[in-house]
Design a protein around this motif. Structure first.
Motif, PDB file in Angstrom:
ATOM      1  N   LEU A   1     -44.445 -30.380 -43.441  1.00  0.00           N
ATOM      2  CA  LEU A   1     -43.110 -30.801 -43.032  1.00  0.00           C
ATOM      3  C   LEU A   1     -42.338 -29.660 -42.378  1.00  0.00           C
ATOM      4  O   LEU A   1     -42.364 -28.524 -42.866  1.00  0.00           O
ATOM      5  N   GLY A   2     -41.627 -29.965 -41.287  1.00  0.00           N
ATOM      6  CA  GLY A   2     -40.794 -28.936 -40.682  1.00  0.00           C
ATOM      7  C   GLY A   2     -40.323 -29.325 -39.305  1.00  0.00           C
ATOM      8  O   GLY A   2     -40.767 -30.316 -38.721  1.00  0.00           O
ATOM      9  N   ASN A   3     -39.411 -28.506 -38.756  1.00  0.00           N
ATOM     10  CA  ASN A   3     -38.977 -28.703 -37.377  1.00  0.00           C
ATOM     11  C   ASN A   3     -39.990 -28.125 -36.388  1.00  0.00           C
ATOM     12  O   ASN A   3     -40.116 -28.596 -35.267  1.00  0.00           O
ATOM     13  N   PHE A   4     -40.675 -27.060 -36.785  1.00  0.00           N
ATOM     14  CA  PHE A   4     -41.762 -26.463 -36.010  1.00  0.00           C
ATOM     15  C   PHE A   4     -41.332 -25.991 -34.625  1.00  0.00           C
ATOM     16  O   PHE A   4     -42.147 -25.964 -33.699  1.00  0.00           O
ATOM     17  N   ASP A   5     -40.089 -25.601 -34.443  1.00  0.00           N
ATOM     18  CA  ASP A   5     -39.668 -25.136 -33.125  1.00  0.00           C
ATOM     19  C   ASP A   5     -40.347 -23.802 -32.819  1.00  0.00           C
ATOM     20  O   ASP A   5     -40.254 -22.848 -33.585  1.00  0.00           O
ATOM     21  N   GLY A   6     -41.045 -23.747 -31.702  1.00  0.00           N
ATOM     22  CA  GLY A   6     -41.757 -22.554 -31.297  1.00  0.00           C
ATOM     23  C   GLY A   6     -43.204 -22.537 -31.721  1.00  0.00           C
ATOM     24  O   GLY A   6     -44.040 -21.898 -31.085  1.00  0.00           O
ATOM     25  N   VAL A   7     -43.534 -23.224 -32.819  1.00  0.00           N
ATOM     26  CA  VAL A   7     -44.898 -23.234 -33.367  1.00  0.00           C
ATOM     27  C   VAL A   7     -45.407 -21.783 -33.438  1.00  0.00           C
ATOM     28  O   VAL A   7     -46.347 -21.389 -32.753  1.00  0.00           O
ATOM     29  N   HIS A   8     -44.764 -20.996 -34.301  1.00  0.00           N
ATOM     30  CA  HIS A   8     -45.052 -19.570 -34.411  1.00  0.00           C
ATOM     31  C   HIS A   8     -46.099 -19.295 -35.494  1.00  0.00           C
ATOM     32  O   HIS A   8     -46.709 -20.223 -36.048  1.00  0.00           O
ATOM     33  N   ARG A   9     -46.315 -18.025 -35.793  1.00  0.00           N
ATOM     34  CA  ARG A   9     -47.349 -17.640 -36.759  1.00  0.00           C
ATOM     35  C   ARG A   9     -47.083 -18.230 -38.147  1.00  0.00           C
ATOM     36  O   ARG A   9     -48.024 -18.538 -38.886  1.00  0.00           O
ATOM     37  N   GLY A  10     -45.816 -18.360 -38.525  1.00  0.00           N
ATOM     38  CA  GLY A  10     -45.507 -18.975 -39.810  1.00  0.00           C
ATOM     39  C   GLY A  10     -45.914 -20.434 -39.850  1.00  0.00           C
ATOM     40  O   GLY A  10     -46.425 -20.933 -40.866  1.00  0.00           O
ATOM     41  N   HIS A  11     -45.713 -21.141 -38.742  1.00  0.00           N
ATOM     42  CA  HIS A  11     -46.140 -22.534 -38.658  1.00  0.00           C
ATOM     43  C   HIS A  11     -47.666 -22.645 -38.677  1.00  0.00           C
ATOM     44  O   HIS A  11     -48.228 -23.603 -39.241  1.00  0.00           O
ATOM     45  N   ALA A  12     -48.330 -21.664 -38.060  1.00  0.00           N
ATOM     46  CA  ALA A  12     -49.795 -21.655 -38.096  1.00  0.00           C
ATOM     47  C   ALA A  12     -50.293 -21.496 -39.531  1.00  0.00           C
ATOM     48  O   ALA A  12     -51.335 -22.051 -39.900  1.00  0.00           O
ATOM     49  N   GLU A  13     -49.542 -20.758 -40.360  1.00  0.00           N
ATOM     50  CA  GLU A  13     -49.911 -20.618 -41.766  1.00  0.00           C
ATOM     51  C   GLU A  13     -49.758 -21.952 -42.491  1.00  0.00           C
ATOM     52  O   GLU A  13     -50.584 -22.317 -43.341  1.00  0.00           O
ATOM     53  N   LEU A  14     -48.720 -22.725 -42.171  1.00  0.00           N
ATOM     54  CA  LEU A  14     -48.577 -24.064 -42.736  1.00  0.00           C
ATOM     55  C   LEU A  14     -49.774 -24.935 -42.343  1.00  0.00           C
ATOM     56  O   LEU A  14     -50.294 -25.702 -43.169  1.00  0.00           O
ATOM     57  N   ALA A  15     -50.207 -24.810 -41.094  1.00  0.00           N
ATOM     58  CA  ALA A  15     -51.368 -25.583 -40.633  1.00  0.00           C
ATOM     59  C   ALA A  15     -52.630 -25.171 -41.397  1.00  0.00           C
ATOM     60  O   ALA A  15     -53.457 -26.019 -41.758  1.00  0.00           O
ATOM     61  N   ARG A  16     -52.767 -23.876 -41.656  1.00  0.00           N
ATOM     62  CA  ARG A  16     -53.943 -23.404 -42.392  1.00  0.00           C
ATOM     63  C   ARG A  16     -53.956 -23.962 -43.814  1.00  0.00           C
ATOM     64  O   ARG A  16     -54.991 -24.457 -44.299  1.00  0.00           O
ATOM     65  N   VAL A  17     -52.796 -23.911 -44.485  1.00  0.00           N
ATOM     66  CA  VAL A  17     -52.703 -24.409 -45.861  1.00  0.00           C
ATOM     67  C   VAL A  17     -52.933 -25.919 -45.892  1.00  0.00           C
ATOM     68  O   VAL A  17     -53.663 -26.447 -46.749  1.00  0.00           O
ATOM     69  N   ALA A  18     -52.329 -26.635 -44.938  1.00  0.00           N
ATOM     70  CA  ALA A  18     -52.514 -28.086 -44.883  1.00  0.00           C
ATOM     71  C   ALA A  18     -53.973 -28.445 -44.595  1.00  0.00           C
ATOM     72  O   ALA A  18     -54.515 -29.408 -45.159  1.00  0.00           O
TER      73      ALA A  18
END
Length: 325
Positions: free
Chosen positions: A35-52
Motif C-alpha cells: 500500500l502507498g502513493n508510490f510517487d517516484g517509485v524510489h529505492r524505498g518503494h523497491a524495498e516494499l516490492a521486495r518484501v511483498a
C-alpha cells in the motif's frame, strides 16, 4: 545505445482501476498488496516490492501495488498541488518494473476520503480484494482523517488471519529515502542526487510541441515540452538523454522561462545531439543526468550562442563518461 537495467523500458502498465461499488474478477483477488502513493517509485518503494514479492511466494500468489490517483494531497489542496515525481502512467510502468505483477488504482475522491480506516481494511482490502497479505511503510496513513496506521492495519489483519508486514525506513547512504527527499534534490537542481535515491535517473514524459523556432535560428533546434504546472525542478541547463522510438539519445536541455527572450511560462527545451528527425507530436521521455548551470539572461545573441556551445561540449563530455541507457 543499448538499454540499461536501471532505466526500465516502456511497458504497457498493468493497472486495474477499482470501482468500490463493483466486484472484481476472481482472477484478480488474493494478491499480496503493498500500500502507498508510490510517487517516484524510489529505492524505498523497491524495498516494499521486495518484501511483498517474498510474502507472495510464501503464500503462492502474486505481489501487487495498491495506490491512489490523484495524489490525496493534490485532491485536498488543489491550489497547492504536490510536485508529482511520476505521472500516473509512468508510475504504473515503474511499479511493474520494480517487481509488482499488478497495480490496483483506487480513484481518490471525497467518498474514499470519508471511509473509516477499519472499514477500508475490512471491506475493501480483505473483503473486495481478498488480499493474501499486506505490506506498508512505517509511516503509511490512510482512511478518514488519516487515522489508519500500520498498527491498525496489523490489528485488522490479525483479526482476518491476514499477515501484515510493516517495512522500516529504507536508508541509502545514511539517509532514509522518501519522495520528499527526491523532490528537495530536484528543486535544488541536483538531479544526480535524486537519481541516487530513485535508483535510476529522474524521467519526465510529454508530447513534443511546436515552439517559437528560435533555437533553429540559433543553430540549436530544440524539442519543446510542457511539463505539469506542479513541476518544481530548478530552472537551469542539464545534460540529458531523450528516448525516441525506443532509442536513447544524448542531449542538453534547458528548463525555465527563457529570460533572454520572454520570461514566459516554464518549458523544457531539449537539443538532441546528432539527430535530424521530426519529433513534433511524439511522446518522448527525457532522463536528467547532470546539472550544468543556472538559467542566465544574455544581452546579445552571440554571447548566448557561445554559452550554448560551451554547454553542449560539457554535456557531451559528461554523457560520454556516463553509462549508456
Amino acid at each position: 545505445m543499448s538499454s540499461q537495467a536501471d532505466v526500465p523500458p516502456r511497458r504497457e502498465p498493468a493497472a486495474v482501476v477499482l470501482d468500490p461499488d463493483k466486484p472484481i474478477p476472481d482472477a484478480l483477488r488474493g494478491a499480496v498488496l503493498a500500500l502507498g502513493n508510490f510517487d517516484g517509485v524510489h529505492r524505498g518503494h523497491a524495498e516494499l516490492a521486495r518484501v511483498a514479492g517474498a510474502m507472495a511466494r510464501e503464500r503462492g500468489t502474486v505481489p501487487a501495488a495498491f495506490t491512489f490517483e490523484p495524489h490525496p494531497r493534490s485532491f485536498f489542496r488543489p491550489e497547492e498541488p504536490v510536485f508529482r515525481l511520476t505521472p500516473p502512467a509512468l508510475k504504473f510502468e515503474l511499479l511493474v518494473a520494480a517487481g509488482f505483477e499488478r497495480v490496483f488504482v483506487l480513484p481518490f475522491d471525497r467518498d474514499i476520503a470519508a471511509i473509516e480506516a477499519g472499514r477500508f481494511v475490512d471491506e475493501l482490502l480483505v473483503g473486495k480484494l481478498g488480499t493474501a497479505g499486506l505490506v506498508c511503510g512505517y509511516d503509511f496513513h490512510f482512511g478518514k482523517g488519516r487515522t489508519g496506521s500500520p498498527e491498525l492495519l496489523q490489528a485488522h489483519g490479525l483479526a482476518a488471519h491476514v499477515p501484515v508486514s510493516v517495512v522500516p525506513p529504507f536508508s541509502w547512504r545514511g539517509e532514509a529515502v522518501s519522495s520528499s527527499l527526491v523532490r528537495d534534490a530536484l528543486q535544488e537542481g541536483d538531479v544526480a542526487r535524486a537519481a541516487d535515491f530513485l535508483g535510476r535517473p529522474w524521467l519526465v514524459r510529454a508530447v513534443v510541441a511546436h515552439g517559437d523556432k528560435r533555437g533553429r535560428d540559433l543553430g540549436y533546434p530544440t524539442a519543446n515540452m510542457h511539463l505539469p504546472r506542479d513541476c518544481r525542478l530548478r530552472y537551469g541547463i542539464y545534460a540529458v538523454r531523450m528516448l525516441i522510438d525506443g532509442i536513447w539519445h544524448d542531449g542538453v536541455a534547458s528548463f525555465g522561462s527563457r529570460p533572454t527572450f520572454d520570461d514566459g511560462a516554464p518549458r523544457l527545451e531539449t537539443f538532441v545531439f546528432d539527430f535530424s528527425g521530426d519529433l513534433y507530436g511524439k511522446l518522448v521521455d527525457v532522463a536528467f543526468v547532470s546539472w550544468l548551470r543556472g538559467e542566465l539572461k544574455f544581452d546579445a545573441l552571440p554571447a548566448l550562442i557561445a554559452q550554448m556551445d560551451a554547454d553542449s561540449r560539457l554535456a557531451r563530455d559528461i554523457l560520454a563518461k556516463t553509462l549508456p541507457f
